[in-house]
Every structure is written in structure tokens, then in C-alpha cells.
Design a protein around this motif. Structure first.
Motif, mmCIF file in Angstrom:
data_model
loop_
_atom_site.group_PDB
_atom_site.id
_atom_site.type_symbol
_atom_site.label_atom_id
_atom_site.label_comp_id
_atom_site.label_asym_id
_atom_site.label_seq_id
_atom_site.Cartn_x
_atom_site.Cartn_y
_atom_site.Cartn_z
ATOM 1 N N THR A 176 0.830 -1.210 0.000
ATOM 2 C CA THR A 176 0.000 0.000 0.000
ATOM 3 C C THR A 176 0.862 1.257 0.000
ATOM 4 O OG1 THR A 176 -0.235 -0.180 2.423
ATOM 5 C CG2 THR A 176 -2.030 -1.073 1.055
ATOM 6 N N GLU A 177 2.018 1.206 0.662
ATOM 7 C CA GLU A 177 2.914 2.360 0.610
ATOM 8 C C GLU A 177 3.437 2.576 -0.804
ATOM 9 O OE1 GLU A 177 7.020 4.141 2.635
ATOM 10 O OE2 GLU A 177 6.232 2.195 3.284
ATOM 11 N N ALA A 178 3.872 1.499 -1.455
ATOM 12 C CA ALA A 178 4.373 1.624 -2.819
ATOM 13 C C ALA A 178 3.281 2.114 -3.771
ATOM 14 C CB ALA A 178 4.927 0.283 -3.298
ATOM 15 N N LEU A 179 2.043 1.690 -3.513
ATOM 16 C CA LEU A 179 0.939 2.110 -4.374
ATOM 17 C C LEU A 179 0.634 3.592 -4.224
ATOM 18 C CD1 LEU A 179 -1.402 1.444 -6.309
ATOM 19 C CD2 LEU A 179 -2.783 0.886 -4.283
ATOM 20 N N VAL A 180 0.380 4.039 -2.998
ATOM 21 C CA VAL A 180 -0.090 5.420 -2.825
ATOM 22 C C VAL A 180 1.011 6.444 -3.018
ATOM 23 C CG1 VAL A 180 -1.964 4.704 -1.298
ATOM 24 C CG2 VAL A 180 0.221 5.433 -0.305
ATOM 25 N N THR A 181 2.281 6.055 -2.873
ATOM 26 C CA THR A 181 3.372 7.018 -3.033
ATOM 27 C C THR A 181 3.941 7.045 -4.441
ATOM 28 O OG1 THR A 181 5.001 5.400 -2.238
ATOM 29 C CG2 THR A 181 4.015 6.892 -0.598
ATOM 30 N N GLY A 182 3.376 6.252 -5.362
ATOM 31 C CA GLY A 182 3.766 6.349 -6.763
ATOM 32 C C GLY A 182 4.932 5.485 -7.182
ATOM 33 N N ASP A 183 5.282 4.468 -6.397
ATOM 34 C CA ASP A 183 6.363 3.575 -6.799
ATOM 35 C C ASP A 183 5.926 2.545 -7.833
ATOM 36 O OD1 ASP A 183 8.109 4.844 -5.121
ATOM 37 O OD2 ASP A 183 7.972 3.361 -3.506
ATOM 38 N N LEU A 184 4.631 2.290 -7.934
ATOM 39 C CA LEU A 184 4.117 1.282 -8.862
ATOM 40 C C LEU A 184 3.358 1.893 -10.034
ATOM 41 C CD1 LEU A 184 2.793 -1.305 -6.239
ATOM 42 C CD2 LEU A 184 4.963 -1.379 -7.489
ATOM 43 N N LEU A 185 2.821 3.084 -9.841
ATOM 44 C CA LEU A 185 2.033 3.767 -10.863
ATOM 45 C C LEU A 185 2.390 5.250 -10.867
ATOM 46 C CD1 LEU A 185 -1.449 2.162 -10.063
ATOM 47 C CD2 LEU A 185 -0.029 1.634 -12.067
ATOM 48 N N ALA A 186 2.120 5.920 -11.973
ATOM 49 C CA ALA A 186 2.349 7.352 -12.063
ATOM 50 C C ALA A 186 1.416 8.096 -11.111
ATOM 51 C CB ALA A 186 2.130 7.830 -13.498
ATOM 52 N N PRO A 187 1.836 9.262 -10.609
ATOM 53 C CA PRO A 187 1.009 9.992 -9.633
ATOM 54 C C PRO A 187 -0.417 10.247 -10.103
ATOM 55 C CG PRO A 187 3.202 10.936 -9.727
ATOM 56 C CD PRO A 187 3.142 9.912 -10.826
ATOM 57 N N GLU A 188 -0.586 10.615 -11.374
ATOM 58 C CA GLU A 188 -1.940 10.887 -11.858
ATOM 59 C C GLU A 188 -2.782 9.615 -11.901
ATOM 60 O OE1 GLU A 188 0.851 10.769 -15.484
ATOM 61 O OE2 GLU A 188 0.851 11.541 -13.421
ATOM 62 N N THR A 189 -2.135 8.471 -12.143
ATOM 63 C CA THR A 189 -2.853 7.203 -12.118
ATOM 64 C C THR A 189 -3.254 6.844 -10.692
ATOM 65 O OG1 THR A 189 -1.581 6.443 -14.031
ATOM 66 C CG2 THR A 189 -2.776 4.784 -12.787
ATOM 67 N N VAL A 190 -2.365 7.095 -9.738
ATOM 68 C CA VAL A 190 -2.688 6.839 -8.332
ATOM 69 C C VAL A 190 -3.921 7.635 -7.922
ATOM 70 C CG1 VAL A 190 -1.891 7.064 -5.950
ATOM 71 C CG2 VAL A 190 -0.306 6.289 -7.731
ATOM 72 N N THR A 191 -3.975 8.894 -8.337
ATOM 73 C CA THR A 191 -5.147 9.718 -8.030
ATOM 74 C C THR A 191 -6.410 9.080 -8.575
ATOM 75 O OG1 THR A 191 -3.824 11.737 -8.005
ATOM 76 C CG2 THR A 191 -6.189 11.980 -8.344
ATOM 77 N N ASP A 192 -6.330 8.543 -9.784
ATOM 78 C CA ASP A 192 -7.487 7.894 -10.401
ATOM 79 C C ASP A 192 -7.865 6.631 -9.641
ATOM 80 O OD1 ASP A 192 -9.488 7.929 -12.319
ATOM 81 O OD2 ASP A 192 -8.342 6.723 -13.741
#
Length: 433
Positions: free
Chosen positions: A333-349
Motif C-alpha cells: 500500500t505504501e508503494a501504491l499510494v506514493t507512486g512507486d508502482l504507478l504514475a502519480p496521476e494514475t494513483v489519483t485515479d
């Protein structure tokens, strides 16, 4: 002695395998119909978690001692409360329980109870467990990685990616059942897991037979056939209903697009970059490493306890086969929400809910849901829960991953739709405030 499952107890146990009454004039019994009681169980887990959040918020507002980051004495008091909460959980029906809390000034992990139903082996904080529907966050991440690479868009119809889905999706909806609707449980595709298990049973009221078929292997063809047996629920995009079937189709979409198995994709593109060294995507029964072994409690409604050592994760597939630890889930969950796995704009989505106000789902985004932050008015926590037949778990994080909570138990009480998880979850949430 053979034990049976009646219509009444089926709903209470979230095992709705009883075939409905034969319609007037019908020559053959209808296919087993599943979604109502599974939805009831899904809604029950969601309600229980929401209740835990509300209780943590109430206690946080009434609390008078300092936050853990402010005073060593307060930190020790919080850790003692967390240890007691695990002990109280294991003193009930659950066999073993593990928890982890990370917050400013507080890094705690604990365990209580045993790894096995027979009492052998004390539970340890690093023990693995079946993460069940927490898998959906990871499969969603893989899907969104493909969107970022231009393989498809969220508006791509699933039949364009998974040709076999044409046998499941009604002709009128082939252009409408998109990857996004599957990710957010808004496609109208019903859940199929009960029908899948029932297809292997001679007597859908027999408890012992039910737990036996949980140990059988289920192929892609089996999953698709069970989906095809279920009536479509609603016009795509007009409602929401939790569907494991949608995530099975998403797993097939990933395999078709990449030529690799979901297991391999998770290992390369989720587990490794997130540092999840103790997570796996098994497709056979059995346990790897120190594990909280699954068990189901049926009380006097069945034969009491059922060990689930032979459970075959092919029943869940890409909807819930992952095994993990509390530390690994928080690494994810840390890697997901902080943008390590996806681009920041994708995380927002991903974190933007599509089902606000649903009666059966929390505010659900792209494989992730949100809950009110009990520590901060107007803020949110993000994550998912996992409910298999023998394990319950949940992992939640703040948007910056500075505050994280994960709790899991094995020895699930199936005699009630209420969650044993909250005995440990409420203090864990409160500890982050």
C-alpha cells in the motif's frame, strides 16, 4: 455423521449453496444461484469495518492522553493496548491473529494465538496468511500499468481483450462492459464463486461435501462456465455489486495481453518493486513458510471446526489467491499510494471512488476503497479487506503512507456475519491518531 446446511443457516454462514425452489412448469432444476448471500457477507464485512472506524473515531475524540509521538509513556500505553487487543481476539473463536501499526512515533507488530487449529506453533508477527481480496488491489495495479503502457484504456470492452468473455457478457452489453466497470464492480456481472463450488457438489446442502470441494482444482473453463450460469444483475454502469468474477476476467485480460501468467506478473511488477519478499500467488494447495493455517468454525450448524489445509486457491484465482504478511501488505500500500508502482496521476485515479453512497460497497475506486480517517475529520484511509472461508484481513493507509494499519486472523467464525476482526482493528486504528 453427515451434516446438512439448511436455507436459513446458509445465509448466516455466507455459504448460499442451496438450490432455489423449482419454478412452476420447469423440467430441470435451475443452476445454483449465488449472489444474494455472498453480497450479504460482503456487505457485512464492509459494515463491520465501517463500525470499527466509527468506534475508533469516537474513542479518539474522547481520549485525554498524549499521542504516541509526544511521550514515551503514552507510546508504551498504546503498545500495551494493542497487545491486549490481539490477546482478546485470540481468546474468542479465532485461532491466530497478527497485527501491524506504523505511525509517527509508533512502529508496532504483534501476534497471539497459534498457527494451527490443533494448537501447535504460536503465531508470530511475520507469519503469512491468505490475503484473499486484498489481491484485487494488486491485480488492479497490473491493469493500470497496462493502461499506462497504452495496451488498452479503462474504456476498453473486456470482450475485445478476452474473447472467451463473449460467452459470459450478454450481446447487448458487449460494448459496455469495460475494464473500468470490472475494476469497480459496476459491470452487472454477478459473483460466481458459490455456483462454481456448487457445480462440484451432489448435495448442495451438505457441509462436509462443501468443504471437500474447496480442495478441488478449478480451471479457467470452470470459472467461465459458472459465470455463464448466473443471471446478469443490471445494466452496466447503473449500479454496483461486488463481483469476484470481474477480477477473474481481468486476470485473463492480463494474461492475454502479456503472454505471462498473473503469478509471474505479480512477482515482477508488484512484489519485487514493492519489496514484498514473503508474498506469493499460489495455484496449488499447501503453505510456504511460517503460515497461519486456515480453519472455519461452523458451531453446531455443521461439524464444528473444519481445517482448510487442502484449500485450492484456483477457486479464487486473480480475485483472491495472494498470500502475504502484515509487513508485505503495508509495503504494497505504501508503494501504491506514493507512486512507486504507478504514475502519480494514475494513483489519483485509483483512489477516486466510483461507488459513493452504495448500500453494499464502501466508496470503491479502481480496486481500492476508502474509509473516513477516524483521526482527522474530512480525511480518508485507503486499502482493502480480504475474506476467505478461513481468514479475515484488512490493510489501510493514509494517502502519504505515514499511518498504516494491517490486521489478520485465521479461524473464521462462519456462524455469524459479524466480524471478529474489530476487537483488534479498533485499537489499531486508534493507535495511529
Amino acid at each position: 455423521m453427515r451434516t446438512t446446511l439448511t436455507v436459513t443457516t446458509a445465509a448466516a454462514l455466507a455459504l448460499p449453496l442451496t438450490v432455489g425452489a423449482l419454478p412452476a412448469g420447469a423440467d430441470e432444476p435451475p443452476a445454483p444461484q449465488a449472489p444474494a448471500a455472498l453480497d450479504e457477507d460482503r456487505a457485512s464485512v464492509s459494515r463491520a469495518v465501517a463500525d470499527a472506524v466509527a468506534e475508533a473515531e469516537r474513542q479518539a475524540q474522547a481520549r485525554t492522553f498524549s499521542a504516541p509521538s509526544d511521550a514515551p509513556a503514552a507510546r508504551g500505553e498504546v503498545q500495551d493496548a494493542l497487545d491486549r487487543a490481539l490477546a482478546d481476539t485470540a481468546a474468542g473463536v479465532p485461532v491466530g491473529v497478527v497485527g501491524r501499526v506504523d505511525a509517527p512515533g509508533l512502529h508496532w507488530s504483534g501476534a497471539d494465538g497459534t498457527r494451527r487449529l490443533d494448537g501447535r506453533g504460536p503465531a508470530h508477527p511475520q507469519d503469512r496468511f491468505r490475503a484473499a481480496s486484498n489481491t484485487k488491489m494488486m491485480v488492479s495495479t497490473l491493469v493500470l500499468q497496462e493502461v499506462e503502457q497504452g495496451t488498452w484504456t479503462l474504456d476498453t470492452p473486456v470482450v475485445d481483450v478476452v474473447p472467451e468473455a463473449a460467452a459470459v457478457v450478454p450481446d447487448a452489453y458487449e460494448d459496455d462492459v469495460t475494464l473500468e466497470l470490472l475494476l469497480t464492480h459496476r459491470s452487472g456481472l454477478p459473483d460466481h464463486l458459490t455456483a462454481l463450488a456448487a457445480s462440484r457438489m451432489a448435495d448442495t446442502e451438505d457441509y462436509d461435501e462443501f468443504f471437500d470441494v474447496l480442495g478441488e482444482e478449478y480451471t479457467t473453463a470452470d470459472h467461465l462456465a459458472a459465470m455463464d450460469d448466473q443471471p446478469w444483475l443490471f445494466e452496466p454502469g447503473t449500479d454496483a455489486s461486488y463481483s469476484n468474477a470481474g477480477y477473474v476476467l481481468l486476470g485473463l485480460a492480463l494474461e492475454h495481453a502479456t503472454g505471462q501468467s498473473v503469478e509471474r506478473l505479480l512477482e515482477k511488477r508488484v512484489f519485487a518493486p514493492a519489496g514484498m519478499r514473503h508474498s506469493a500467488y499460489p495455484d496449488d494447495p499447501g503453505y510456504r513458510g511460517p503460515f497461519l493455517r486456515e480453519a472455519a468454525y461452523t458451531g453446531g450448524l455443521g461439524a464444528g471446526w473444519y481445517p482448510l489445509d487442502g484449500f485450492d486457491p484456483s477457486l479464487f484465482g486473480s480475485a483472491g489467491a495472494v498470500t502475504s504478511t502484515t509487513a508485505d501488505l503495508q509495503r504494497f500500500t505504501e508503494a501504491l499510494v506514493t507512486g512507486d508502482l504507478l504514475a502519480p496521476e494514475t494513483v489519483t485515479d485509483v483512489l477516486t471512488p466510483r461507488t459513493v453512497g452504495s448500500q453494499t460497497l464502501p466508496d470503491y475506486g479502481l480496486g481500492v476503497y476508502r474509509l473516513p480517517d477516524p483521526c482527522e475529520e474530512g480525511a480518508w484511509l485507503y486499502g482493502h479487506d480480504g475474506a476467505s472461508f478461513g481468514t479475515l484481513s484488512i490493510t489501510l493507509t493514509s494517502p502519504d503512507a505515514e499511518r498504516q494499519v494491517t490486521v489478520a486472523l485465521t479461524g473464521r467464525d462462519l456462524t455469524t456475519l459479524e466480524s471478529d476482526l474489530n476487537t483488534a482493528l479498533v485499537p489499531a486504528l486508534l493507535a495511529t491518531c
